[in-house]
Design an enzyme around this catalytic site. Structure first.
Site, short mmCIF file in Angstrom:
data_model
loop_
_atom_site.label_atom_id
_atom_site.label_comp_id
_atom_site.label_asym_id
_atom_site.label_seq_id
_atom_site.Cartn_x
_atom_site.Cartn_y
_atom_site.Cartn_z
N SER A 106 0.75 -1.28 0.01
CA SER A 106 -0.10 -0.06 -0.09
C SER A 106 0.88 1.32 0.13
O SER A 106 0.49 2.42 -0.56
CB SER A 106 -1.10 0.01 1.13
OG SER A 106 -1.83 -1.13 1.27
N HIS B 201 0.31 4.38 4.47
CA HIS B 201 -0.31 5.06 3.18
C HIS B 201 0.36 6.50 3.06
O HIS B 201 0.66 6.84 2.11
CB HIS B 201 -1.89 5.17 3.25
CG HIS B 201 -2.57 3.80 3.45
ND1 HIS B 201 -3.75 3.59 3.55
CD2 HIS B 201 -1.93 2.56 3.08
CE1 HIS B 201 -4.19 2.21 3.54
NE2 HIS B 201 -3.00 1.56 3.17
#
Length: 401
Positions: free
Chosen positions: A208, A260
């Site tokens: 991610s 993230h």
């Protein structure tokens, strides 16, 4: 008049072959000569054949298959999903709702289970999952890179790989495999680094951070090459909305939003450094005929591009260096930012951001196993002959859930 040189004609053609009308592409340059028109390839805007990003996706899939083979659910668990797959079958949904390997960690005893959906099996940890204690105390810094090639389940894998294919292939076509490969890996490292500084009790994996790095790179590439795009405001708005929505999902529990954010910030800064394009005025000069003399030489890059390049490079190098030194010294970033934990999870009446470990007491008498959950007081009896550690841990998980 005959004998007089004809003026040079410069034609610009806009390529916009995308299914999304809001997405824009740089302009391709064509130089038409007075006597014999011809198209000269401009290397700064040529298209690359994308092969590295698909290779990264294949590598992630292969490693996930290897992880499931090593996991061997039928041998280590009481029940499995998709048993027809044999040792590739998945753990029960109560243990891993992502359809993947066991979520039991080696530090847990037979009587303790930490119910964290993103935690990984002992097999994943051996393969390179991010474990802050091992990075700090056992000098296993390579886990900051290796964890981005592992995934906790089929759903986790598919979500990341689809995003990487859609975004990564487009970027690799525009900028080549070297720059986008570096952007992918360094962004993944940046995401792992920020995650390790703020979330130190859990084991995590996933690409991610690298995916958000590609999104960040797209945004900064649009900003730094602003003058060569059309429909730029629509493209900017679309990209910002996509980024905000994806970051907003990270405030849900069991999602590592620090990875993230770290990946996005790293990719955003790298975009100003790696994805800068020369201006068309300079390109026209460079590919003009030898007898063409412009009134004033055009610079290759605009001043704002150079300023963003220098600032981004300095911030990136200093940020990664300071973060890495702080991590290796065992610094917990939460001690210096009391509100930062809300960036990864916002508690509501529907869920809690605190994942408390569950404890079970087990007694074995012959083939009869009694398990009692200390958290809710539930007790159950199972008839099993010589249950393994993983089987007892799974029973505790199901009993306390």
């Amino acid at each position: 008049m005959p004998g007089e040189p004809r003026p040079l004609e410069i034609h610009l053609r806009v390529n916009s072959k995308r299914s999304n009308a809001n997405m824009v592409h740089p302009v391709a340059v064509e130089t038409v000569y007075p006597v014999q028109p011809q198209r000269q390839e401009v290397k700064h805007y040529r298209k690359w054949f994308p092969w590295l990003i698909p290779l990264f996706v294949v590598a992630n899939i292969v490693l996930f298959v290897i992880t499931m083979y090593v996991n061997n659910c039928p041998h280590n668990s009481v029940s499995c999903i998709a048993t027809f797959l044999g040792r590739f079958s998945f753990q029960p949904f109560k243990e891993n709702p992502l359809l993947g390997p066991s979520s039991l960690t080696p530090e847990l005893s037979l009587l303790r289970y930490q119910q964290v959906l993103i935690a990984l099996a002992i097999r994943l940890q051996k393969m390179g999952a991010l474990d802050v204690s091992r990075v700090v105390h056992r000098h296993q810094g390579w886990r900051l890179i290796s964890c981005m090639w592992l995934h906790g389940g089929v759903f986790h894998l598919l979500a990341n790989m689809l995003g990487i294919l859609v975004i990564g292939i487009r970027l690799e076509q525009e900028f080549g495999f070297v720059l986008i490969g570096l952007l992918f890996v360094i962004s993944g490292f940046g995401g792992s680094l920020l995650s390790a500084l703020f979330i130190q009790s859990n084991i995590s994996v996933g690409a991610s951070g690298a995916l958000f790095g590609l999104l960040g790179g797209m945004l900064s590439e649009l900003i730094t090459n602003w003058t060569i795009y059309e429909n730029k405001l629509a493209a900017l708005l679309t990209l910002v909305v996509i980024i905000v929505i994806n970051l907003a999902v990270g405030i849900l529990p069991h999602v590592d939003n620090f990875a993230h954010i770290g990946g996005f910030l790293t990719g955003f800064l790298l975009g100003f450094v790696f994805l800068i394009r020369p201006q068309f005025g300079w390109v026209n000069q460079r590919y003009a005929p030898l007898n063409y003399s412009p009134e004033r030489a055009k610079p290759k890059f605009k001043k704002y591009q150079c300023i963003l390049w220098v600032l981004s490079l300095v911030i990136l190098v200093v940020g990664l260096s300071v973060g890495l030194v702080a991590l290796l010294r065992g610094v917990d970033a939460n001690d210096h930012c009391s509100w930062c934990h809300y960036l990864s999870c916002v508690p509501t009446s529907k869920w809690s951001c605190h994942t408390e470990p569950s404890y079970c007491v087990s007694n074995q008498l012959g083939n009869q196993l009694n398990v009692t959950c200390s958290s809710n007081g539930k007790s159950s009896t199972y008839f099993m002959q010589d249950p393994t550690s993983s089987q007892i841990q799974q029973l505790c998980t199901q009993l306390c859930s």
